[in-house]
Design an enzyme around this catalytic site. Sequence first.
Site, PDB file in Angstrom:
ATOM      1  N   CYS A   1       4.674  11.271   2.335  1.00 32.99           N
ATOM      2  CA  CYS A   1       3.360  11.290   1.673  1.00 32.99           C
ATOM      3  C   CYS A   1       3.397  10.398   0.436  1.00 32.99           C
ATOM      4  O   CYS A   1       4.151  10.654  -0.504  1.00 32.99           O
ATOM      5  CB  CYS A   1       2.999  12.728   1.279  1.00 32.99           C
ATOM      6  SG  CYS A   1       1.389  12.873   0.482  1.00 32.99           S
ATOM      7  N   ILE A   2       2.585   9.349   0.425  1.00 33.16           N
ATOM      8  CA  ILE A   2       2.566   8.442  -0.725  1.00 33.16           C
ATOM      9  C   ILE A   2       1.934   9.103  -1.949  1.00 33.16           C
ATOM     10  O   ILE A   2       2.184   8.685  -3.079  1.00 33.16           O
ATOM     11  CB  ILE A   2       1.826   7.134  -0.391  1.00 33.16           C
ATOM     12  CG1 ILE A   2       0.363   7.412  -0.013  1.00 33.16           C
ATOM     13  CG2 ILE A   2       2.533   6.377   0.707  1.00 33.16           C
ATOM     14  CD1 ILE A   2      -0.457   6.159   0.155  1.00 33.16           C
TER      15      ILE A   2
END
Length: 315
Positions: A166-167
């Site tokens: 997850c950025i």
Amino acid sequence: MRRSVAVVMAWNVFKFCTALRALGSLMILLVLGIVGVSYYAVVAANYGPVLLSVGGVDSLMALAVLVPFHVLLGLLLWSYFSVVFRDPGRVPSNWKPPADEEIGETAPLTSLEFSNHILNLQQLGRLEDTGSQMIRYCRKCNQLKPPRCHHCSVCGRCVLKMDHHCIWVVNCVGALNYKFFLLFLFYTFLETTLVTLSLFPHFIAFFKDVEIPGTPGKLATTFLAFVLNLAFALSVLGFLIMHITLVARNTTTIEAYEKTTPKWKFDLGRKKNFEQVFGTDKRYWFIPAYSEEDLRRMPALRGLEYPTKPHLDVQ
């Protein structure tokens, strides 16, 4: 020709992964920026002044907004930074399967026996890097892979029970921080919904032929905060529903994509599936932490061992 294409593709993937890592720090600043805009719009521009100066029913209404706003904001940030800074789960350097499932032994192999068996599997082509029943091996990390473990190209390592990278949190979501990620989604949805509802009357006032008190900067911030929080509330709701479904089936985003049969040996029923993520101690269900008792007696919370349905070996 094929080799050159493969080299170009590998280089492109490397640059893509490097870009994601660089983008991550900016995403944290973006999250904090959205929180700051929302805080200014709700507290400084609208409900804070009402609470301090007006009195009466209006002050009670402002208090009814500000108290849950700060509680949810605290839980949101606690959950968020728990996901950011908690290692999702890395494979121990000396990890090996506790039993040789290939030949039906129930006792752990000695180091020499295990090394010889791995060599035999390699020679027979039976050492796989996929999600099969056989011993799993990661050719990128050059190590064995525990059950439900996957390699993350962005982090450059294997992650226990990896769900996705997850950025927004600059981290992988895996066995050790999946609960924290779910709580982050949950409190983000509640917080953005609260902000949207509390700013809705002020948003409607923009389109009415009435004089709105406040400076242009405060009005613009209120408008921006309403739009941002409405968009996030709707988008996070979709992710939250998806992950609730995954938890109920005791699967991850990657596993749900990879599964080819309706039978799933890790699905133990909704209650036990929920406990494998949140633990059994209800006092800890809504905070990003586990009780010492749950961590001690539930191996699934540590990411290396997972109970399965008896007499079901189909993934």
